[in-house]
Design an enzyme around this catalytic site. Structure first.
Site, PDB file in Angstrom:
ATOM      1  N   ASN A 123       2.761   5.440  -9.878  1.00 33.28           N
ATOM      2  CA  ASN A 123       1.626   5.305 -10.575  1.00 33.28           C
ATOM      3  C   ASN A 123       0.463   5.114  -9.882  1.00 33.28           C
ATOM      4  OD1 ASN A 123      -0.140   4.794 -13.136  1.00 33.28           O
ATOM      5  ND2 ASN A 123      -0.222   2.847 -12.021  1.00 33.28           N
ATOM      6  N   LYS A 174      -3.636  15.613  -7.568  1.00 31.68           N
ATOM      7  CA  LYS A 174      -2.871  15.621  -8.720  1.00 31.68           C
ATOM      8  C   LYS A 174      -2.080  17.049  -8.836  1.00 31.68           C
ATOM      9  CE  LYS A 174      -3.849  11.581 -10.256  1.00 31.68           C
ATOM     10  NZ  LYS A 174      -2.801  10.464 -10.110  1.00 31.68           N
ATOM     11  N   TYR A 220      -9.466  14.291  -5.499  1.00 33.35           N
ATOM     12  CA  TYR A 220      -8.661  13.848  -6.721  1.00 33.35           C
ATOM     13  C   TYR A 220      -7.707  14.942  -7.462  1.00 33.35           C
ATOM     14  CZ  TYR A 220      -7.330  11.179 -10.864  1.00 33.35           C
ATOM     15  OH  TYR A 220      -6.580  10.659 -12.057  1.00 33.35           O
ATOM     16  N   ASP A 235       0.709  -1.278  -0.142  1.00 32.77           N
ATOM     17  CA  ASP A 235       0.191  -0.107   0.035  1.00 32.77           C
ATOM     18  C   ASP A 235       0.829   1.330  -0.052  1.00 32.77           C
ATOM     19  OD1 ASP A 235      -1.601   2.127   0.556  1.00 32.77           O
ATOM     20  OD2 ASP A 235      -2.409   1.092   2.427  1.00 32.77           O
ATOM     21  N   VAL A 236       0.912   2.035  -1.060  1.00 33.09           N
ATOM     22  CA  VAL A 236       2.139   3.034  -1.248  1.00 33.09           C
ATOM     23  C   VAL A 236       1.799   4.210   0.001  1.00 33.09           C
ATOM     24  CG1 VAL A 236       2.467   2.957  -3.457  1.00 33.09           C
ATOM     25  CG2 VAL A 236       0.631   4.283  -3.035  1.00 33.09           C
TER      26      VAL A 236
HETATM   27  C1  BGC Z   1      -9.314  10.335 -14.459  1.00 35.65           C
HETATM   28  C2  BGC Z   1     -10.310   9.697 -15.419  1.00 35.65           C
HETATM   29  C3  BGC Z   1     -10.656  10.686 -16.348  1.00 35.65           C
HETATM   30  C4  BGC Z   1      -9.504  11.429 -17.022  1.00 35.65           C
HETATM   31  C5  BGC Z   1     -10.236  12.535 -17.838  1.00 35.65           C
HETATM   32  C6  BGC Z   1      -8.181  10.929 -15.086  1.00 35.65           C
HETATM   33  O1  BGC Z   1      -7.073  11.440 -14.402  1.00 35.65           O
HETATM   34  O2  BGC Z   1      -8.748   9.347 -13.373  1.00 35.65           O
HETATM   35  O3  BGC Z   1     -11.158   9.142 -14.509  1.00 35.65           O
HETATM   36  O4  BGC Z   1     -11.570  10.000 -17.259  1.00 35.65           O
HETATM   37  O5  BGC Z   1      -8.693  12.104 -15.930  1.00 35.65           O
HETATM   38  O6  BGC Z   1     -10.977  13.431 -17.136  1.00 35.65           O
END
Ligand code: BGC
Length: 269
Positions: free
Chosen positions: A96, A173, A169, A69-70
């Site tokens: 990744n 990123k 998310y 588990d990273v």
């Molecule tokens: C997400 C995907 C998405 C894509 C473009 C990715 O980083 O994990 O679910 O389709 O970005 O929006």
């Protein structure tokens, strides 16, 4: 050295996190096809990891699977220890592993926030830190590559494209971008190259439901007119870590069929 030889990864060993499926698996395959031995890290899908190890061994490369588990410091350190014991010094690390846990902001639980930041961002830190430590211990192997080590983060177009209902998310990123560039600046003189690839919509389990239910709407976001494949990302990573890209560090390559060209502005705005 001929230009094509610079793409060769022979006698190099790579760890790819989250590589039992999706972009990680596509990357592991491309690195192996360029000549590298590859450690397959999985968290859930052991069966897929087994199958990939068999495929990579059939290509004449060394490979093994390891559960980790990273987001766990202990797991990450143990993974690097085992990789070095079984395959020798590590030349290439691809961070990744990533997850999505989507919700409107007001409904997003702290658990969902922490889980995504834990794997996507803290995991990237733990894996990146361990990579730098191990590259330093290894030392440059001039006969193999002019770089001391190559570290690649798999980010997303959402490191720059805001994403409603996916705040955890997108934040993870966005964090990877500054993590990557700060590390790259810190270690460049030691000849450690640090870069990111930022994929758009790639056909993997993470967006399977979206591709099934919303295919046409997704395609409108992609000027190049197709969803990407894991091998598209894998080939780009294989180039980034090769000596053909020896002068590349601190950069993000958006591998997205033009998604970051904001195609909804075509004829609009
Ligand atoms: C997400 C995907 C998405 C894509 C473009 C990715 O980083 O994990 O679910 O389709 O970005 O929006």
């Amino acid at each position: 050295m001929a230009s094509s030889e610079r793409l060769d990864l022979a006698r190099q060993t790579a760890i790819v996190t989250g590589s039992s499926s999706g972009i990680g698996a596509g990357t592991a395959r491309e690195l192996a096809s360029a000549g590298a031995d590859v450690v397959i890290n999985f968290h859930g899908s052991e069966h897929d990891a087994d199958a990939l190890v068999v495929d990579i061994e059939a290509m004449g490369r060394r490979s093994f699977k390891i559960a980790a588990d990273v987001s766990s410091e202990t797991d990450v350190i143990a993974m690097f220890d085992e990789a070095e014991t079984r395959l020798g010094p590590i030349d290439i690390v691809v961070s990744n592993a990533g997850v999505q846990k989507d919700a409107p902001l007001a409904q997003m639980s702290l658990d969902d926030w922490n889980a995504v930041i834990g794997v996507n961002l803290t995991g990237a830190f733990l894996v990146g830190r361990e990579a730098v430590r191990r590259f330093r211990e290894k030392g440059v192997r001039e006969d193999v590559s002019p770089a001391l080590g190559k570290l690649v983060f798999v980010s997303s177009v959402h490191q720059i494209v805001p994403w409603a209902f996916h705040a955890n998310y997108a934040a993870s990123k966005g964090g990877i971008d500054m993590l990557m560039r700060s590390i790259a600046q810190e270690v460049a003189l030691e000849k450690i190259r640090v870069n990111s690839v930022a994929p758009g919509a790639i056909a993997t389990a993470i967006n399977a439901e979206e591709r099934e239910n919303n295919h046409d709407a997704m395609l409108k976001l992609i000027p190049y007119g197709r969803i990407g494949e894991p091998a598209d990302v894998g080939r780009t990573v294989a180039w980034i870590v090769s000596d053909a890209a020896d002068y590349l560090t601190g950069q993000t390559i958006f591998l997205d069929g033009g998604m970051t060209l904001y195609p909804c502005f075509k004829g609009n705005g």
